[in-house]
Design an enzyme around this catalytic site. Structure first.
Site, short mmCIF file in Angstrom:
data_model
loop_
_atom_site.label_atom_id
_atom_site.label_comp_id
_atom_site.label_asym_id
_atom_site.label_seq_id
_atom_site.Cartn_x
_atom_site.Cartn_y
_atom_site.Cartn_z
N CYS A 1 25.01 10.30 7.69
CA CYS A 1 24.86 11.53 6.81
C CYS A 1 25.33 12.91 7.53
O CYS A 1 25.94 13.56 7.01
CB CYS A 1 23.26 11.75 6.44
SG CYS A 1 22.17 12.03 7.64
N HIS B 1 17.53 13.82 7.01
CA HIS B 1 18.72 13.53 6.34
C HIS B 1 19.40 15.19 6.00
O HIS B 1 18.73 15.89 5.66
CB HIS B 1 18.26 12.64 5.05
CG HIS B 1 19.53 12.61 4.04
ND1 HIS B 1 20.51 11.71 4.38
CD2 HIS B 1 19.87 13.14 2.97
CE1 HIS B 1 21.48 11.73 3.60
NE2 HIS B 1 21.05 12.68 2.49
N ASP C 1 26.20 15.42 -1.43
CA ASP C 1 25.67 14.59 -0.40
C ASP C 1 26.55 13.42 -0.43
O ASP C 1 26.32 12.33 -1.35
CB ASP C 1 24.17 14.29 -0.88
CG ASP C 1 23.39 13.41 0.48
OD1 ASP C 1 24.21 12.98 1.39
OD2 ASP C 1 22.29 12.82 0.18
#
Length: 273
Positions: A71, A110, A125
């Protein structure tokens, strides 16, 4: 001297040949192309290698070296591309709740992005592994929002937001976040924890994912799964390290790192994962 992001190389890497403007259609097209072209993968922490968040390093790895990332790398790369195009982008941070009680208090590990466009807020995302968002979400609570894959929704209470996806008829929670902008130092700390903490699952097993039209391809340890929207999932257990490497190259499009212990680490993966 600050690093100059190579937007042309990025667009070539993801195969985007359409218009490049700071508008919603471009945003959606870039995210769809990014998630189809740059796989989620944790080979570096799995091999106990450092994960750098320096933009030049990320660009070299994900754009020029045929690799993917997780991420912090994925969304840092997307943020650089969108900012270069002219989007207004802020970084956020979330507590991962996938497979957990939505009320759990987990670490903030995250990264996701908030984009301001024409007076409205959107979330992007491209780095949540097997449930990576292939579109963008309007920052609005309690409405089902279509994406090129599953529907998603956001719920909100007391300043916190939850991201959820509709999987086999059930709303499952991915993570919880707030809207406080985060900075490089926040991500450096979270990335260090995620990639080096001895109990981090990224150091002990393999997690790889990529999207295709109407499909999700996931690798968890030795378990390869092909999910087709509206259809049955097909699973198979990969045997040898060489078979795992073949899937990483041929299915996920990863140019494998030259590491002396790669095959040894893959061979050590348990057969029941």
């Amino acid at each position: 001297m600050s690093h100059r992001f190579d937007l042309d190389a990025y667009l070539q890497r993801i195969g985007h040949t359409g218009p490049v403007r700071a508008d919603l259609s471009t945003l959606r097209a870039i995210i769809a192309a990014h998630t189809a072209s740059i796989p989620f993968e944790n080979l570096d922490p799995f091999l106990h290698l450092p994960v750098s968040l320096d933009l030049a390093w990320i660009e070299r790895k994900l754009v020029r070296s045929g690799r993917g990332g997780y991420c912090f790398e994925q969304n840092s790369l997307l943020r650089a591309a969108l900012t270069t195009i002219g989007f207004q982008v802020e970084g956020l941070i979330a507590r991962v709740l996938w497979g957990r009680d939505p009320a759990s208090l987990t670490p903030q590990t995250h990264m996701l992005l908030r984009i301001e466009l024409d007076g409205e807020s959107w979330l992007a995302d491209v780095g949540f592994g097997g449930q990576t968002l292939s579109g963008v979400l309007h920052l609005r609570a309690d409405i089902e929002q279509p994406t090129p894959h599953e529907p998603f929704r956001l719920t909100q209470a007391d300043g916190n937001w939850w991201s959820q996806s509709l999987v086999r008829g059930e709303w499952l929670t991915l993570y919880r976040f707030d809207l406080q902008p985060r900075f490089s130092a926040d991500y450096e700390v979270a990335n260090h924890y995620t990639s080096t903490y001895p109990a981090s699952h990224f150091r002990h097993t393999l997690r790889v994912a990529r999207l295709a039209p109407m499909q999700r391809m996931n690798l968890s340890g030795r378990q390869f799964t092909l999910h087709t929207l509206g259809g049955e999932s097909v699973k198979r257990t990969l045997g040898s390290a060489e078979e795992i490497c073949e899937v990483l190259r041929e299915v996920f499009g990863i140019r494998l790192p030259e590491h002396p212990h790669l095959l040894q680490r893959l061979d050590a993966l348990p057969m029941d994962t």
